[in-house]
Structures are given as structure tokens and as C-alpha cells.
Write an enzyme that holds these catalytic residues in place. Structure first.
Site, PDB file in Angstrom:
ATOM      1  N   GLU A 175       0.797  -1.221   0.000  1.00  0.00           N
ATOM      2  CA  GLU A 175       0.000   0.000   0.000  1.00  0.00           C
ATOM      3  C   GLU A 175       0.832   1.274   0.000  1.00  0.00           C
ATOM      4  OE1 GLU A 175      -3.345   0.472  -0.241  1.00  0.00           O
ATOM      5  OE2 GLU A 175      -3.572  -1.675  -0.588  1.00  0.00           O
ATOM      6  N   SER A 471     -51.252 -27.319  12.628  1.00  0.00           N
ATOM      7  CA  SER A 471     -51.394 -28.635  13.253  1.00  0.00           C
ATOM      8  C   SER A 471     -50.308 -28.931  14.274  1.00  0.00           C
ATOM      9  CB  SER A 471     -51.357 -29.726  12.172  1.00  0.00           C
ATOM     10  OG  SER A 471     -52.417 -29.565  11.262  1.00  0.00           O
TER      11      SER A 471
END
Length: 583
Positions: A175, A471
Site C-alpha cells: 500500500e 397442526s
């Protein structure tokens, strides 16, 4: 005479005017951004956040144990191998024992202990002054940090001296190689990048230094204009005058964007170490440091999970750059290149329990202001069992794969596309969902929670989401009837009970009376002509459970297989509205 030359005098006056204008503008913006920088960096640079911890792991004499696993648990809790490196505490691992020294920020009272393991079992636990203990609780493992509001990003703040040298060297090599020499702007590199972009007529080179990247991230927008670039350079030079190089790199290392984990952004090297390798930042290796440095350029494009080959190629480029800067030797680089990408499991549910964290957050917010929790850096201790959470996440991952295979198989059809020609097609449809929750049966504490198949795609917690039960509650309704044999209710119902029925015809819009037959008829075209209770027209249902309109109890409704009629049977004396469901 040169001094009387009007052209020269005009040029000199123009130069002086431009110099005054430039100096005035420069002074104005310099003072302006100096105040902005002072305000931004006063107090805490990065917002504090509350930390969420799991339940402590208990070690007892006689239990099976592994010293390396105990050391790993302590590392995950923030302990260091050397004394003084962490305020949470330290540990010292030997051949047959591990010495634990809690620090000032420990969850426990600062009582050290020595755990001795022999042949895979805990032989003894010695406390302070040689006292013998039956059990010892390890430091709770940190799960994650709380995020505030819609800011879905996570960060662990570390100091410059806590970052390994290999990581610092890797970042500088790829960088900003002259980071420790320039004053915030590398003019030679900037001019080179500008020339390459100009000659190739497109933006290919980046001339920004680490300080300029920090200035852009903290104060500016990502728009690419000359004005923004000049402002970025000015702020970078001011930052260099205000802070040391080590402080600037520390800010950068805690701020830099390194991708995404689930629905959260990964901010900073420490958080990335946990996300990608499940390691503390001080424990990462050379190839791991090179990978983190490499993905700074384009975190999404270079994601090692989605683009393995790209990430590996970028990592190797970083290693070559480190050789060029003499940070490592060629032999070290070749050895690191040969290492595979060893990543943590991509299943975020296993390591960070995001659905559980959301549940904790939603529970706390009504009781404590969220801003207060983060600003005061609260430590929140929960009931989560990390090992059980990992097992739950793995079980869900394996189980949903089997369900997906079954669903795909049912949706796969052979479609005729021509004479004697068929094509296999998969019918579209929603994905199956899943939820798993593990509770302590004695206390009701939540030990593990997985609320869905993918937290990154959906944050809806299916384990606690409100929905029609259908159910699923029928067994509870029937259990309420069978319970009459235990609680002394009258009459008593058992599986062998025979229920009598009596009834009258039911007319449109009249209430159903308890204990009677409900007739339902259909016209020839299949449309409903009567009033139904529980079963739809042309619906084939064996039975369903519904509430009688009289409110006298829970009833079982039987329908014939063609849907022409339904009959009610009272199955329990008392009505349980919270438990009954419709079929």
C-alpha cells in the site's frame, strides 16, 4: 529600464495577486480542516461498543480435557500467553498443566489456578496458595460486539504495538512503501500514477498513501474529483503534523474496510483476523497477514470465500512485494506461497451466533438505552454455550442440505418439448427455512439458537417469529384431554374413550352449538353452498381441531375424504385458547 517595463510590472502584479489569493485560500482551508480534525480526534477516535460474552466453561476434576483446547478457549476470551500483554489475563502452557492468571478486567475475581491433566483427564486443580479446587470456571468467550442502530459494522480496536510486524510489513509493502519517509503525500508516486493514467486514458494507478486513505475515509466522500484529491492531500499533511506515524497506522489499521461477514461489515485488522481465521490478531501467520493486506484494495472482489483464486494470487503478490522491500527473504515468501488458504468456516452462525445476539439486543433495548450501553462499553454475559452453538449451526447446515435435495427432487419434472423429446426442468419455489433452539430443561436458559438458514440473506429469526401454529399444536390439545385422567377432571378421557355424538343441521350464519353435527354441502360445480367450520370446499382432511362457537371446550372436527360434511366431537371439557390450532 526593466522596472518601467509595463509587461513586467503587469506580470509581477498578477503573480503577487495570485500568490495572495492562493495563500488566503490555503490558510482558510488549512484552519478549517485543522478544526475539523481536532474535533474528530478529540476523545475516543472509534466509538466504544458493548461486548457480548458466552457462558463460562467449567472444568472439573475427573472430566476429560485437553490442555490445548483449554488454551484455545482462553485465547478466544482475550488471554495472552505472556503476562502483561492483555488486561483480561494470561496463561502458561506446560507439558502436563496450564497456569491461568486472570487480569484486572477478568470476569472472575483475580484468583489464579493451575489445571493438571493426565491421560486426557483433569487430575487436579490448584487454587491460590496451593488450595485444591473441585472445579474452575474459564473466562467467558467473547461472542461479538453490539452494533448501534443501522450501523451494521463490527470492529475490535487494537494498538499499534499489538499488530504483528508481519502484518505491518505486508501492508506497507503493497500500500505505501515510503510511509515512514513522506510527510503524508508521496509526490513521486503520485506523479507516476497520474502519468500512467494520463497516457492510458483510464484510471489504473492509485497514488494515495496510507495517510491519504485515512483522510478520505474519515472526512471525505468517495467521489473522484480534483477538488477532493487536493483536499485529501491537505488533510493528510495536517494529520502528519498532528500525529506520529505509529498513531496514523493504528488509526488506519482499526478503520480499514476488509469485506463483509454475514450482514456486517468487517472493519479493522483485528476484526478481520477473527472473521477470516478465527484467530486473535497477534496469532496470525505470515501468509495470513499477506492475505489481509492484499484484500484492502478491493475487499468484495478479492473475498477469499467467494473468489479463492483471486485472493490467493493477490496474497502471493503481497509476498513478492515484501521480498522487494526486504521485509522477508525469498525462501520465506516461497514457503508462505505454498501454504493453502486456511479460512474459518464461512458459517457465521457457528462463531458469532447473530440470531442470538439480535435476541439479546432486542431484550436489552427496552431496559437500557442503546447509546449508553455502547458508550459505557458494557459487558453483557449471556447463557450461550459456544460448543453447543457450533454443533447446532453444523447440524442445521447438514440438515438443510438434505431438505434442499429432497425439495429439488420433488420439483424436478420431465417436460415434453417435442415429438419424442423431453427436457428436465426444476419448478421454481421458495427455499425451505429452518430454526433450532436448545434450552436448558431445568432453567429455560437458551444455550444455542439458529434462527434461519442464512443470516446474511435474512435476519428474520424463525425460532421466535410469530406465525399461525396450524397442526403443530394438536398433540398439546390431545394431551390436555388425556390429562383429565391425572388432574381429576370429569369426565375422564383416555385413548380408549368412546365419544357419543348428537346433532342438528346447521343453517347459514347461525352459531354452532356445542356437541352437534355441522353439515356442509357443495354444489355440482364445486363451489361452497353451505357454511363450513374448519375444512374448506373440496378439501380432503382427516380431521382438524377447532374452537366451538359456544366456547364450551376444544373440539375435534372430522371431515370425510370428499369434503361433503364435517362432524364435531368434544374431546376436553375446558377450552385452551393458547394451545389449540386449526388443521
Amino acid at each position: 529600464m526593466p522596472g518601467r517595463d509595463p509587461v513586467l510590472r503587469f506580470a509581477l502584479a498578477t503573480f503577487l495577486i495570485l500568490a495572495v489569493v492562493f495563500a488566503s485560500a490555503f490558510s482558510y482551508y488549512y484552519v478549517k480542516y485543522e478544526r475539523i480534525i481536532a474535533h474528530r480526534f478529540e476523545g475516543s477516535v472509534f466509538a466504544n461498543s458493548a461486548k457480548i460474552y458466552a457462558r463460562p466453561v467449567s472444568i472439573a476434576v475427573g472430566e476429560k480435557a485437553d490442555l490445548k483446547e483449554i488454551a484455545a478457549e482462553l485465547r478466544h476470551a482475550g488471554y495472552a500467553e505472556k503476562s502483561g500483554q492483555s488486561t483480561m489475563g494470561s496463561y502458561h502452557l506446560t507439558a502436563g498443566s496450564i497456569q491461568i492468571e486472570p487480569g484486572p478486567n477478568s470476569y472472575h475475581s483475580p484468583e489464579p489456578a493451575t489445571i493438571r491433566v493426565r491421560q486426557g483427564q483433569v487430575e487436579s486443580i490448584s487454587g491460590n496458595a496451593g488450595s485444591q479446587l473441585e472445579a474452575y470456571e474459564l473466562e467467558p468467550e467473547i461472542i461479538t460486539s453490539l452494533f448501534e442502530g443501522d450501523q451494521r459494522s463490527k470492529r475490535q480496536v487494537v494498538h499499534y504495538n499489538e499488530m504483528p510486524k508481519a502484518l505491518v510489513d505486508a501492508v506497507l509493502a503493497i500500500e505505501d512503501r515510503r510511509f515512514f519517509q513522506h510527510n503524508g503525500v508521496n509526490f513521486l508516486r503520485f506523479a507516476e500514477a497520474a502519468w500512467i493514467d494520463f497516457t492510458r486514458q483510464r484510471h489504473e494507478q492509485g497514488g494515495s498513501t496510507i495517510t491519504m486513505q485515512l483522510a478520505r475515509g474519515f472526512f471525505l466522500t468517495p467521489e473522484k474529483t480534483i477538488k477532493r484529491k487536493l483536499t485529501e492531500m491537505l488533510i493528510a499533511m495536517e494529520l502528519e503534523q498532528r500525529f506520529s506515524k505509529q498513531e496514523i497506522f493504528e488509526f488506519y489499521g482499526n478503520w480499514v474496510d476488509l469485506g463483509q461477514r454475514g450482514s456486517f461489515e468487517i472493519s479493522g485488522f483485528a476484526e478481520a483476523s477473527q472473521a477470516y481465521f478465527n484467530k486473535d490478531i497477534k496469532d496470525i501467520t505470515l501468509p495470513e497477514a499477506a492475505l489481509l493486506a492484499g484484500i484492502i484494495q478491493r475487499p468484495s472482489y478479492l473475498s477469499p470465500y467467494r473468489h479463492h483464486d483471486r485472493a490467493q494470487e493477490r496474497r502471493n503478490l503481497v509476498l513478492d512485494s515484501m521480498v522487494e522491500t526486504h521485509a522477508i527473504t525469498r525462501e520465506q515468501a516461497d514457503k508462505a506461497k505454498a501454504a493453502p488458504l486456511k479460512l474459518a468456516p464461512p458459517n457465521v452462525e457457528a462463531s458469532q451466533a447473530p440470531y442470538f445476539v439480535d435476541l439479546v439486543r432486542e431484550t436489552l433495548i427496552p431496559k437500557l438505552p442503546e447509546r449508553e450501553m455502547n458508550e459505557q462499553a458494557y459487558r453483557i454475559y449471556t447463557t450461550l454455550d459456544p460448543q453447543l452453538q457450533r454443533a447446532a449451526a453444523q447440524a442445521v447446515e447438514n440438515g438443510i442440505k438434505l431438505v434442499d435435495d429432497q425439495v429439488t427432487k420433488r420439483r424436478t419434472k420431465r417436460v415434453k418439448i417435442g415429438k419424442g423429446k423431453y427436457q428436465t426442468q426444476i419448478e421454481p419455489g421458495p427455499q425451505a427455512q429452518v430454526a433450532l433452539i436448545a434450552l436448558d430443561p431445568h432453567t429455560g436458559e437458551v444455550l444455542a439458537l439458529v434462527g434461519g438458514r442464512n443470516y446474511g440473506l435474512s435476519q428474520l429469526n424463525h425460532a421466535i417469529a410469530k406465525r399461525p401454529t396450524g397442526s403443530i399444536f394438536k398433540p398439546f390439545v390431545y394431551a390436555a384431554a388425556m390429562n383429565t385422567a391425572l388432574d381429576g377432571s370429569n369426565p375422564v378421557y383416555t385413548p380408549a374413550s368412546v365419544l357419543l355424538q348428537r346433532g342438528i343441521s346447521r343453517r347459514r350464519n347461525r352459531p354452532l352449538r356445542a356437541g352437534y353435527v355441522a353439515e356442509q354441502r357443495h354444489s355440482q360445480n364445486g363451489r361452497r353452498s353451505g357454511v363450513r367450520q374448519g375444512c374448506g370446499p373440496r378439501q380432503s382432511c382427516r380431521y382438524c381441531v377447532c374452537e366451538s362457537h359456544s366456547g364450551h371446550g376444544a373440539w375435534r372436527l372430522r371431515c370425510d375424504t370428499n369434503g361433503h360434511g364435517c362432524r364435531l366431537h368434544r374431546i376436553c371439557k375446558q377450552w385452551y385458547p393458547a394451545l389449540a390450532g386449526a388443521g
